[in-house]
Design an enzyme around this catalytic site. Structure first.
Site, PDB file in Angstrom:
ATOM      1  N   ASP A 482      29.498  40.771  39.423  1.00  0.00           N
ATOM      2  CA  ASP A 482      29.931  41.248  38.035  1.00  0.00           C
ATOM      3  C   ASP A 482      30.425  39.768  37.633  1.00  0.00           C
ATOM      4  O   ASP A 482      30.445  39.830  36.095  1.00  0.00           O
ATOM      5  CB  ASP A 482      31.270  41.992  38.039  1.00  0.00           C
ATOM      6  CG  ASP A 482      32.091  41.453  39.261  1.00  0.00           C
ATOM      7  OD1 ASP A 482      31.958  40.788  39.996  1.00  0.00           O
ATOM      8  OD2 ASP A 482      33.330  42.036  39.241  1.00  0.00           O
ATOM      9  N   CYS A 483      30.476  38.729  38.349  1.00  0.00           N
ATOM     10  CA  CYS A 483      30.605  37.239  37.827  1.00  0.00           C
ATOM     11  C   CYS A 483      29.361  37.007  37.269  1.00  0.00           C
ATOM     12  O   CYS A 483      29.504  36.277  35.811  1.00  0.00           O
ATOM     13  CB  CYS A 483      31.127  36.462  38.784  1.00  0.00           C
ATOM     14  SG  CYS A 483      32.671  36.723  39.753  1.00  0.00           S
TER      15      CYS A 483
END
Length: 756
Positions: A482-483
Site C-alpha cells: 500500500d505504500c
C-alpha cells in the site's frame, strides 16, 4: 536543548539517497533561546500534569523547531476559537488556508513531515536491555538521553503502578516488568521516581504473580539479561530453519515482521545466551520475582502468562508440542551427533541475519527486530564492523517529545508524505502551496527503492523490491504494497500539474517498475497483503506463540492494501493505457472481487491498520469507486453508506475506539466522544459515495465539528490512537491529525460548497 536533525549522516552509516528522510536528535546545551526553552519546559509540565487525560504528546519540540526553520510564528497555546465557526464558503476557505499554512510550516527541508510514531510501550525497554548486555549503554546514550528516557517511562506509567501494552492500555506484565527493568538499568534505584513510581511498579508486578507471568517475548528478553532461566522458556528450536522451504512451518514462510523476530529469538534460544551477571542483575532477580530465584519452578513457568496479557492464549496443540519439544526434543537435539544440526542451524541463521542487516542498512524491518538482530550480531563478534553499523542506527529509532524520549517502533516518512500530497491537492490550491508540493514530490521520487535485495534474494526469503516504496525510508529497503500504491497515486496526481508548480514528473520506466511490483504482490485470492505474498497457510495461526497479538504468523490480505492498489492501477492505466493492459485489467477485477467479498453483513469492512471499521470502510469505498461503482449501481456502497451514517454521533462526528480492533465489534470512544480523524475518514467515504447529491446535512455537521476543533495556530488537537496492527496493537500517527482534516475539508469545500 534537543535539536532535530534531518537527512544527516555520520560514521558507520551508508545510504543510497543521501539519508533522505532520516530523523535523529542531538542534545546541544547552547541550542534555543530562553523563550524556546521555557516553552519546552511548559510543554513538558503540561503533559505530565494531564497525562492521564491526554495520553499522547503533540510533538511540540519537533514542530516548534520546524516552524522556526520555516519562518512560521507558532502559537503553542492549544486554544480553540472562542466563537463557533460556521460552514459557509469563506469560513471553510479560511480554515483550510490556516491548516495548510501550519502544515507546510512543519515540513522538513527534505520534503517529509517528521514525527513520533508511538506504539508498544515495551519497545524502549528491549533496546535498553540490548545496550546494557552489550556494554554499549554508556557510549550510545548520554546522560541527557537517559534522563529523557526515564521521563518517558515515568510519564507512561499507569496510576496502579504498571505499564500498558500501549499508552491507552490497562497495565500488562510484559510492559511492566520490562519497563521496570529498563529504569533500573538506566540507573534508577528501587525507591526512585515521582510519587514512589518504582515501589508502585514492583508492587503491581508482585501482585500479579511476578515476572514468571510474563509472555514469551518478555521471557526471552529477561533470559538474555539473566533474570530468567532459559529452562522457563518454551522451546524456539533454531533447527526449524534447516527445513526445506516447502514445509509450512519453515520460518522463512512466516509473515515478515514475525519472521524477523522469530528467527533471531530462535538463535538466542539455541545459544541459551545470557549476558554478564552483574550485581544489578542479581538484584533484579529478587526484585522481579515473588519467590526466591533458586526455588522457582522454571518448567512450570513456561506456560504461565498473566491474564492481562493473554489476548491470544496458547492452544492445547501448542501446549502439547511445547511439552514434547521441552521433554524430548531438546534433550535429543543436544546429544552428539545430532547436536551438529543445532550448530549448523545457528550458523545459517547468523548468515541470514547478516544478509538482512546489510540489505536494510542495519535499520531492519522494525525496532523489535532491530534489537534482536543487533544482539545476535554482537554475540557473533562483539568487535565487528557490523555491530558498529548497528549501533550507529540506534539513533534512527529515538524520538524526543514533551513526554520524553522513546524508541519508536519505526517511522512512517513515506506513508505520511503520500497521503499529505493527496490531501493538499484535494484543496485545489496547488499553486499557492507549490513549494510544499515540490518538496513532497522530490521526497517521494528520492524514496523509491531502486534495486532488489542483493544476491539470490529469494533464497533469503525476500520478495522483489525494485520500484517499490517502504513505509519509512528507502535505505530500509522493505517494499510495502500500500505504500507503493499510495506513492504511485501521489506521483500520478502530481504529473497532471505543470512542472513549474510541482516539479518534474518521475521517469516513465520508474512508473513501470512500480506497477511491476504491485502486480507481483497480488495473491491467488485477488487480495494484497503488506510486505510480501502469503507463503504459508491460515491454519498456521494456531501456532501463534506471542500471546499478546493475533494474525501474526501469516501474511494475510487486507481491504486497505487491496483498495490502495486498485486506486493506483486505475490511475496508472489512465496515463499509460497500453502498458501491461490485460494484466492490469485482470488484477483490478480480481482485487475488486476480493474487496466485495470482505464486506460484513452490516455494510462495514474491518480495517486492520487503522481504527477500524471506519478506516476499512473508507478504503473499500475509495477502491470500489475507482472502478466505477457508486451508490446507484453498487449494493456494497449503499450498505456501506448506511453503516457509516448509523454511526454518526449527535455532535456530527464519528469516534471509534481502538477496542473495535481488539473485539472485532464497532465500539465508540468513552462518553460518545468524536475523533477528528475518524470523522474525516467517514466524510471522505460518504463524499466519494455521492452523499452530497442525496443529503449533504450529515457532511455539514461533520465539517462544522472539524472546523471548530481547529486550534489558533492552524493545527488540530492530538487525540486517541488511530492506527492499529495485529488486532491488539494500537498506533499513533502524528501527522494524521493534520492530513485528514485538511483532506476532508478540501473535498467538502470543492464538492459541497462550490456546487451550491
Amino acid at each position: 536543548m534537543w535539536k532535530l536533525k534531518i537527512a544527516d549522516g555520520g560514521p558507520w552509516l551508508k545510504s543510497g539517497n543521501n539519508h533522505i528522510g532520516r530523523e535523529t536528535w542531538e542534545f546541544d546545551q547552547n541550542n534555543g533561546s530562553s523563550e524556546e526553552r521555557d516553552a519546552v519546559d511548559t510543554a513538558r509540565a503540561e503533559f505530565e500534569k494531564n497525562r492521564f487525560r491526554t495520553r499522547h504528546s503533540s510533538d511540540v519540540l519537533a514542530r516548534m523547531q520546524l516552524a522556526k526553520e520555516n519562518n512560521f510564528s507558532l502559537d503553542l497555546q492549544k486554544s480553540k476559537y472562542e466563537t463557533t465557526v460556521d460552514t459557509d464558503l469563506p469560513t471553510v476557505t479560511e480554515v483550510l488556508k490556516k491548516a495548510l499554512s501550519y502544515f507546510s510550516a512543519i515540513q522538513a527541508h527534505d520534503g517529509h513531515w517528521p514525527g513520533d510514531f508511538p506504539g508498544p510501550l515495551f519497545t524502549t525497554a528491549t533496546m535498553i536491555i540490548v545496550l546494557y548486555v552489550t556494554e554499549s549503554l554508556g557510549i550510545t546514550l548520554s546522560s541527557e538521553h537517559r534522563k529523557e528516557i526515564c521521563r518517558y517511562l515515568y510519564n507512561r506509567q499507569n496510576t496502579d503502578g504498571g505499564w500498558g501494552l500501549h499508552a491507552e492500555g490497562e497495565s500488562s506484565m510484559l510492559s511492566s516488568a520490562l519497563n521496570y527493568t529498563a529504569l533500573r538499568l538506566l540507573g534508577e534505584s528501587v525507591d526512585d521516581g515521582p510519587d514512589m513510581s518504582m515501589p508502585k511498579a514492583r508492587k503491581w508486578i508482585h501482585d500479579h504473580g511476578g515476572a514468571t507471568m510474563i509472555p514469551i517475548l518478555g521471557k526471552v528478553w529477561l533470559s538474555v539479561l539473566g533474570v530468567f532461566e532459559w529452562s522457563g522458556v518454551n522451546p524456539i528450536p533454531p533447527e526449524l530453519f534447516l527445513l526445506p522451504s516447502f514445509v509450512p512451518i519453515q520460518p522463512g514462510r512466516l509473515w515478515s515482521h514475525f519472521r524477523m523476530a522469530f528467527i533471531p529469538m530462535s538463535y538466542l534460544y539455541g545459544m541459551k545466551f545470557v549476558g554478564p551477571i552483574t550485581e544489578l542483575v542479581l538484584s533484579l532477580r529478587e526484585e522481579l520475582h515473588i519467590h526466591p530465584y533458586k526455588k522457582i519452578n522454571w518448567k512450570q513457568a513456561r506456560s504461565l502468562c498473566a491474564k492481562e496479557d493473554a489476548y491470544y492464549p496458547h492452544t492445547w496443540l501448542q501446549e502439547c508440542l511445547s511439552d514434547c519439544l521441552y521433554s524430548f526434543g531438546e534433550p535429543f537435539l543436544a546429544r552428539w551427533p545430532v547436536s551438529y544440526m543445532r550448530r549448523k542451524a545457528l550458523q545459517q541463521i547468523a548468515e541470514f541475519l547478516k544478509y538482512e542487516d546489510e540489505n536494510s542498512q542495519y535499520i531492519c524491518i522494525g525496532a523489535a527486530q532491530k534489537a534482536l538482530s543487533m544482539l545476535c550480531c554482537w554475540i557473533e563478534n562483539p568487535n565487528s564492523d557490523a555491530f558498529k553499523h548497528h549501533l550507529a542506527r540506534v539513533a534512527d529509532f529515538l524520538w524526543v517529545g514533551e513526554d520524553g524520549m522513546k524508541v519508536r517502533v519505526c517511522a512512517g516518512q513515506l506513508w505520511d508524505v503520500a497521503f499529505a500530497v493527496q490531501a493538499i491537492l484535494a484543496c485545489n490550491n496547488a499553486e499557492e502551496f507549490g513549494s510544499t508540493l515540490r518538496k513532497s514530490h522530490n521526497f517521494i521520487k528520492a524514496s523509491q527503492i531502486v534495486d532488489n535485495p542483493s544476491g539470490d534474494f529469494s533464497r533469503n526469503y525476500r520478495h522483489i523490491s525494485k520500484g517499490g516504496w517502504a513505509f519509512q525510508v528507502a535505505d530500509q529497503g522493505w517494499q510495502v504494497s500500500d505504500c507503493t500504491a499510495e506513492a504511485l497515486k501521489a506521483l500520478l496526481m502530481l504529473s497532471k500539474f505543470p512542472s513549474d508548480i510541482v516539479g518534474n514528473q518521475m521517469e516513465t520506466y520508474r512508473f513501470h517498475d512500480a506497477v511491476n511490483i504491485l502486480l507481483s504482490l497480488q495473491n491467488p485470492n485477488g487480495g494484497y497483503g503488506t510486505w510480501e505474498l502469503a507463503r504459508t497457510y491460515p491454519w498456521m495461526e494456531i501456532l501463534n506463540m506471542t500471546e499478546i497479538y493475533a494474525d501474526i504468523m501469516v501474511e494475510h490480505q487486507y481491504v486497505e492494501c487491496t483498495s490502495s492498489v486498485i486506486q493506483a492501477l486505475a490511475l496508472f492505466r489512465e496515463k499509460y493505457p497500453g502498458h501491461r493492459k490485460d494484466e492490469i485489467e485482470q488484477c483490478i477485477r480480481r482485487a475488486t472481487e476480493f474487496v466485495e467479498k470482505l464486506q460484513n453483513d452490516d455494510g462495514s469492512w474491518f480495517g486492520s491498520w487503522g481504527i477500524c471499521f471506519t478506516y476499512g470502510t473508507w478504503f473499500a469505498i475509495e477502491g470500489l469507486s475507482a472502478v466505477g461503482q457508486c451508490y446507484n449501481n453498487s449494493t456494497c456502497i449503499r450498505k456501506a453508506c448506511q453503516f457509516l451514517l448509523s454511526k454518526q454521533l449527535r455532535n456530527g462526528g464519528w469516534g471509534e475506539s481502538h477496542l473495535s480492533s481488539r473485539t472485532k465489534a464497532y465500539t465508540n470512544l468513552d462518553g460518545e466522544k468524536s475523533h477528528i480523524v475518524n470523522t474525516a475518514w467517514a466524510m471522505l467515504a460518504l463524499m466519494k459515495a455521492g452523499q452530497v447529491e442525496r443529503d449533504p446535512s450529515p457532511l455539514h455537521k461533520a465539517a462544522k465539528l472539524i472546523m471548530n476543533m481547529q486550534l489558533r495556530s492552524g493545527d488540530f488537537p492530538q487525540e486517541e490512537m488511530i492506527g492499529s496492527f495485529l488486532k491488539n496493537g494500537p498506533l499513533c500517527y502524528m501527522a494524521y491529525r493534520n492530513i485528514f482534516p485538511i483532506w476532508a475539508l478540501g473535498e467538502y469545500h470543492r464538492l459541497v460548497l462550490q456546487s451550491d
